[in-house]
Scaffold this active site. Sequence first.
Site, PDB file in Angstrom:
ATOM      1  N   MET A  94       0.800  -1.222   0.000  1.00  0.00           N
ATOM      2  CA  MET A  94       0.000   0.000   0.000  1.00  0.00           C
ATOM      3  C   MET A  94       0.838   1.279   0.000  1.00  0.00           C
ATOM      4  SD  MET A  94      -2.664  -1.547  -0.418  1.00  0.00           S
ATOM      5  CE  MET A  94      -4.319  -1.032  -0.073  1.00  0.00           C
ATOM      6  N   ARG A  95       1.973   1.222  -0.619  1.00  0.00           N
ATOM      7  CA  ARG A  95       2.772   2.432  -0.817  1.00  0.00           C
ATOM      8  C   ARG A  95       2.970   2.643  -2.311  1.00  0.00           C
ATOM      9  NH1 ARG A  95       1.335   3.240   3.183  1.00  0.00           N
ATOM     10  NH2 ARG A  95       2.290   3.738   5.182  1.00  0.00           N
ATOM     11  N   ILE A  96       3.120   3.908  -2.699  1.00  0.00           N
ATOM     12  CA  ILE A  96       3.313   4.193  -4.125  1.00  0.00           C
ATOM     13  C   ILE A  96       4.807   4.304  -4.406  1.00  0.00           C
ATOM     14  CG2 ILE A  96       2.906   5.893  -5.951  1.00  0.00           C
ATOM     15  CD1 ILE A  96       0.180   6.429  -4.574  1.00  0.00           C
ATOM     16  N   ASN A 111       1.506  -5.943 -10.277  1.00  0.00           N
ATOM     17  CA  ASN A 111       0.644  -5.670  -9.120  1.00  0.00           C
ATOM     18  C   ASN A 111      -0.691  -6.374  -9.317  1.00  0.00           C
ATOM     19  OD1 ASN A 111      -0.350  -4.319  -6.747  1.00  0.00           O
ATOM     20  ND2 ASN A 111      -1.450  -2.897  -8.081  1.00  0.00           N
ATOM     21  N   HIS A 113      -4.702  -5.930  -8.350  1.00  0.00           N
ATOM     22  CA  HIS A 113      -5.615  -4.864  -7.909  1.00  0.00           C
ATOM     23  C   HIS A 113      -7.041  -5.418  -7.835  1.00  0.00           C
ATOM     24  CE1 HIS A 113      -6.976  -0.784  -7.291  1.00  0.00           C
ATOM     25  NE2 HIS A 113      -7.923  -1.017  -8.186  1.00  0.00           N
ATOM     26  N   SER A 140      -7.482  -7.601 -11.287  1.00  0.00           N
ATOM     27  CA  SER A 140      -6.585  -7.427 -12.429  1.00  0.00           C
ATOM     28  C   SER A 140      -5.140  -7.563 -11.981  1.00  0.00           C
ATOM     29  CB  SER A 140      -6.746  -6.023 -13.028  1.00  0.00           C
ATOM     30  OG  SER A 140      -8.099  -5.694 -13.237  1.00  0.00           O
ATOM     31  N   ASP A 149      -2.118   2.273 -10.877  1.00  0.00           N
ATOM     32  CA  ASP A 149      -3.052   1.246 -11.377  1.00  0.00           C
ATOM     33  C   ASP A 149      -3.373   1.392 -12.863  1.00  0.00           C
ATOM     34  OD1 ASP A 149      -3.167   0.225  -8.770  1.00  0.00           O
ATOM     35  OD2 ASP A 149      -4.850   1.519  -8.236  1.00  0.00           O
TER      36      ASP A 149
HETATM   37  C1  GAR Z   1      -5.804  -7.625  -2.151  1.00  0.00           C
HETATM   38  O1  GAR Z   1      -7.186  -7.615  -2.355  1.00  0.00           O
HETATM   39  C2  GAR Z   1      -5.112  -6.808  -3.225  1.00  0.00           C
HETATM   40  O2  GAR Z   1      -5.738  -6.887  -4.473  1.00  0.00           O
HETATM   41  C3  GAR Z   1      -5.245  -5.422  -2.653  1.00  0.00           C
HETATM   42  O3  GAR Z   1      -5.015  -5.567  -1.272  1.00  0.00           O
HETATM   43  C4  GAR Z   1      -5.436  -6.873  -0.880  1.00  0.00           C
HETATM   44  C5  GAR Z   1      -4.293  -7.512  -0.135  1.00  0.00           C
HETATM   45  O4  GAR Z   1      -4.677  -8.724   0.449  1.00  0.00           O
HETATM   46  N1  GAR Z   1      -4.302  -4.538  -3.249  1.00  0.00           N
HETATM   47  C6  GAR Z   1      -4.526  -3.247  -3.439  1.00  0.00           C
HETATM   48  O5  GAR Z   1      -5.553  -2.692  -3.093  1.00  0.00           O
HETATM   49  C7  GAR Z   1      -3.404  -2.486  -4.101  1.00  0.00           C
HETATM   50  N2  GAR Z   1      -3.796  -1.185  -4.407  1.00  0.00           N
HETATM   51  P1  GAR Z   1      -3.601  -9.750   1.000  1.00  0.00           P
HETATM   52  O6  GAR Z   1      -2.667  -8.943   1.913  1.00  0.00           O
HETATM   53  O7  GAR Z   1      -4.386 -10.760   1.764  1.00  0.00           O
HETATM   54  O8  GAR Z   1      -2.877 -10.323  -0.164  1.00  0.00           O
END
Ligand code: GAR
Length: 191
Positions: A94-96, A111, A113, A140, A149
């Site tokens: 969750m960092r850019i 990534n 998403h 995706s 994204d």
């Molecule tokens: C997942 O749903 C992933 O797609 C999302 O965070 C979740 C992580 O779950 N990623 C984003 O939103 C990126 N912008 P996890 O820690 O159980 O893999």
Amino acid sequence: MKKLTGLKKIKTAIFISGRGSNLKNLLKFSKTKYSPIIIDLVVSNKKAFGLKYADQYKVKKKIISFKRNKIAEKKILIILNKRNIKFICLAGFMRILSKNFIKKFKGKIVNIHPSYLPKYKGLNTSVRSLWNNEKYSGCSVHYVSEKLDSGKIILQKKVKITKNETEISLDRKILKEEHKLYPKAILKIFN
Ligand code: GAR
């Protein structure tokens, strides 16, 4: 599907920030003989729950605070180069990442998403989909580019939104699909 031996596998780092279910799933996948990647490192920007999977699979882990992005990325680049890592999977990271970092790993960062891109970039994808009465959402896997994204899509999967759908039920359905999609996308890239 090609069977690959350890030597030919691509040294990969997974970046996480939280729960780590995609990390766990990729670790499991990486142990199969069909996996083109070998996971050599897990990076997290905090003491994330998911780091326990790195321990479980005896993979090196690094916690790097992103309070100061530039410094964090510098540290990460040193480690990645030292370990000869060639591919990065963001899995709930969750960092850019900066333009500079992405340039250094051009075409080698992917990534996952939780939406059917290009719809719903950014955060809170399920809540926004429900709010807008969408008929479907999805997930995706895409290349990471300088714009959030927005990189080239590798694979995606639609998920139907049902009548009584809640944020929790939708997130759960999407996550289940993510766990199938990420390995498939990696196979698509390298096979
Ligand atoms: C997942 O749903 C992933 O797609 C999302 O965070 C979740 C992580 O779950 N990623 C984003 O939103 C990126 N912008 P996890 O820690 O159980 O893999």
